[in-house]
Motif scaffolding. Structure first.
Motif, PDB file in Angstrom:
ATOM      1  N   GLN A 211       0.837  -1.183   0.000  1.00 42.85           N
ATOM      2  CA  GLN A 211       0.000   0.000   0.000  1.00 42.85           C
ATOM      3  C   GLN A 211       0.876   1.237   0.000  1.00 42.85           C
TER       4      GLN A 211
ATOM      5  N   ASP B 214       0.763   5.078   0.698  1.00 42.64           N
ATOM      6  CA  ASP B 214      -0.061   6.128   1.282  1.00 42.64           C
ATOM      7  C   ASP B 214       0.361   7.522   0.835  1.00 42.64           C
TER       8      ASP B 214
ATOM      9  N   GLU C 132      -5.191   5.177  -0.836  1.00 42.25           N
ATOM     10  CA  GLU C 132      -5.700   3.820  -0.630  1.00 42.25           C
ATOM     11  C   GLU C 132      -6.109   3.167  -1.951  1.00 42.25           C
ATOM     12  N   GLY C 133      -5.720   1.918  -2.085  1.00 38.50           N
ATOM     13  CA  GLY C 133      -6.164   1.150  -3.246  1.00 38.50           C
ATOM     14  C   GLY C 133      -5.382   1.382  -4.512  1.00 38.50           C
TER      15      GLY C 133
ATOM     16  N   THR D  88      -1.262   1.669  -5.913  1.00 35.92           N
ATOM     17  CA  THR D  88       0.143   1.533  -5.545  1.00 35.92           C
ATOM     18  C   THR D  88       1.058   1.911  -6.705  1.00 35.92           C
TER      19      THR D  88
ATOM     20  N   GLU E 243     -11.748  -3.273   2.383  1.00 33.65           N
ATOM     21  CA  GLU E 243     -11.844  -1.814   2.236  1.00 33.65           C
ATOM     22  C   GLU E 243     -10.511  -1.069   2.342  1.00 33.65           C
ATOM     23  N   PRO E 244      -9.612  -1.444   3.275  1.00 31.32           N
ATOM     24  CA  PRO E 244      -8.372  -0.656   3.381  1.00 31.32           C
ATOM     25  C   PRO E 244      -7.500  -0.716   2.124  1.00 31.32           C
ATOM     26  N   ASN E 245      -7.748  -1.700   1.262  1.00 28.66           N
ATOM     27  CA  ASN E 245      -6.831  -1.927   0.140  1.00 28.66           C
ATOM     28  C   ASN E 245      -7.428  -1.682  -1.235  1.00 28.66           C
TER      29      ASN E 245
ATOM     30  N   ASN F 137     -15.952   6.268   3.860  1.00 26.03           N
ATOM     31  CA  ASN F 137     -14.664   5.959   3.231  1.00 26.03           C
ATOM     32  C   ASN F 137     -14.523   6.510   1.815  1.00 26.03           C
TER      33      ASN F 137
ATOM     34  N   THR G 185      -7.352   9.534  -5.915  1.00 26.97           N
ATOM     35  CA  THR G 185      -7.740   9.222  -4.535  1.00 26.97           C
ATOM     36  C   THR G 185      -9.230   8.885  -4.523  1.00 26.97           C
ATOM     37  N   ARG G 186      -9.690   8.295  -3.413  1.00 28.98           N
ATOM     38  CA  ARG G 186     -11.121   8.004  -3.304  1.00 28.98           C
ATOM     39  C   ARG G 186     -11.952   9.289  -3.401  1.00 28.98           C
TER      40      ARG G 186
END
Length: 481
Positions: free
Chosen positions: A37, A39, A83-84, A86, A167-169, A192, A407-408
């Motif tokens: 991941q 960040d 997140e999600g 890389t 969800e975290p990934n 999120n 990003t989300r």
């Protein structure tokens, strides 16, 4: 209006799996670890050749039939991500110099009632994104939908647990199957900023008060389907004086029945019979439905059940002397029905309704979908659904990457005003509105035919009725459960 409602209600809503066959999607409960991941934000995209990436992304859009809304993301040289996403390549990357976008899939892949449809849906999504990756990815990133695919067995609790796990990934959800399941995690998705494409067609998704602007629905809702289907019936088979709506309660059959009732009220038809039922695994059969419809003797029956139940209902009613017609919602059909005892009745009395072109469609998107299977037919129309539902997420990633923000929050902001044309497979949708601003109503009408691919020959293409256009569409037609 008189409404006769059979009081039996059931928990499950399902397409009957008995007539459907499984495909090649596998569920790996112990997937390979994801790439590390990252960040950080405002990182280089991971592409070693921005000019080459831009060209390849344009090719990707052409090969999937997708329209590219924005210029390539790498034009600016930097993209924010967290997140999600890389900087490291995806597992088994097609483009090892690209970074990776991880999309989650929460589906019904083994023992749930929608598994037979959900497996080819997921297979088609894999094929779609594999094609995108083969053609260079998006903005210097490949897309992975394998690592965080989970089988939720069409159970809200399983769905919620799987969401919390992945969800975290993930950046977003490429598929979340089932309205009730999706609603079980919608609050967390809101917190999120996780955008999702649903594999369900509840009318509530046309209103931001229900989906928080996170759900990228495609095609019409079951409610609108009933309204436009009844317009089509009246135009092609004569005046409607009575209607029956048979279906599973909730976001599927309940929404469909609400649409039939709204159509009847708008067209001065007072004789409406609503018959809730459940899948055969729960009810043990459809004899109660057959008795209710025979007693009502409607001109036309709206069906919002699974294919096994549809075949049983149509076959038994025809055998009992019923001569009205049947309009079956998208999940009611499976080509295996043409091998059943109900085939003659279905061929004579049934029409299939869909918001998406069927296998005999002629659009650019349809051609790309067929090419992904090398000309072979899939086991059922789930593959068509999976291919078509990939266009919104593709367009969203292209737009967000083009704006330099993967990003989300960037994706969520990019939903507003995003126009997706589905390469002709479904009606264009512009996201971000409410009610009639975002809802579409184009209806593909099909007729069973042993000579047609997947057993359905298109009879009418994107038919537009008049009833829905005349309604004040300001809220969901039904509750989701």
């Amino acid at each position: 209006m008189s409404i006769n409602t059979t009081s039996r209600r059931w928990f499950a809503v399902a397409a009957a799996a008995a007539l459907l066959t499984a495909s090649c999607t596998a569920v790996d409960d112990e997937p390979e670890p994801a790439a590390t991941q990252d960040d950080s934000t405002s990182e280089e995209t991971g592409s070693n050749d921005e000019t080459e990436t831009e060209t390849e992304t344009d090719d990707s859009a052409a090969d999937t039939g997708a329209a590219t809304e924005t210029d390539d993301a790498t034009a600016g040289g930097e993209i924010d991500f967290a997140e999600g996403v890389t900087q490291e390549a995806c597992p088994d990357a097609v483009n090892p110099d690209n970074g990776c976008i991880y999309l989650g899939v929460l589906s019904d892949l083994t023992e749930g009632p929608f598994a037979a449809l959900a497996v080819p849906i997921t297979d088609a999504q894999r094929a779609y994104w594999a094609q995108v990756n083969e053609d260079g990815g998006i903005g210097g990133f490949d897309v992975d939908i394998d690592t965080y695919t989970r089988d939720t067995k069409y159970q809200p609790a399983e769905h919620a647990a799987a969401y919390q796990q992945i969800e975290p990934n993930i950046l977003a959800l490429a598929q979340t199957l089932g309205t009730v399941n999706t609603e079980s995690v919608l609050g967390d998705m809101d917190a999120n900023d996780v955008v999702a494409v649903p594999a369900s067609w509840w009318s509530g998704y046309s209103f931001q008060e229900n989906d928080q602007g996170l759900i990228m629905e495609f095609g019409y809702s079951y409610c609108v389907e009933s309204m436009v289907g009844l317009d089509w019936y009246a135009e092609n088979h004569g005046e409607v004086t009575s209607v029956a709506a048979v279906g599973y309660p909730g976001d599927y059959g309940g929404d469909s029945a609400a649409g039939a009732q709204m159509w009847a009220e708008a067209n001065g038809v007072s004789d409406v019979t609503v018959v809730p039922t459940g899948p055969n695994q729960v009810t043990g059969g459809q004899d109660a439905v057959v008795s209710a419809v025979l007693a009502a003797q409607p001109d036309v029956v709206i069906l919002a059940v699974g294919p096994a139940e549809a075949g049983e209902i149509v076959g038994k009613l025809a055998g009992g002397g019923f001569t009205g017609r049947f309009l079956g919602s998208l999940p009611t059909w499976n080509p295996a029905l043409l091998q059943s005892a109900a085939a003659p009745a279905l061929t004579a009395l049934y029409n299939h309704l869909s918001p998406i072109e069927q296998w005999d469609g002629t659009s650019e998107g349809n051609a790309a979908m067929k090419e992904s299977l090398g000309g072979e037919e899939p086991v059922n129309a789930g593959y068509i659904i999976g291919w078509a539902m990939s266009y919104p997420m593709h367009a969203l990633l292209e737009k967000a990457a083009g704006e330099g923000d993967l990003t989300r929050a960037g994706l969520r902001a990019a939903v507003d005003g995003l126009e997706v044309d589905f390469a002709g497979m479904a009606e264009t949708i512009t996201y971000g509105g409410d009610g009639a601003d975002v809802a579409v109503s184009g209806l593909i009408v099909g007729t069973p035919s042993a000579e047609a691919p997947l057993g359905i020959e298109t009879t009418d293409d994107f038919y537009q009725g008049s009833t829905f256009e005349g309604l004040d569409y300001t809220q969901a037609c039904s509750a989701s459960s």
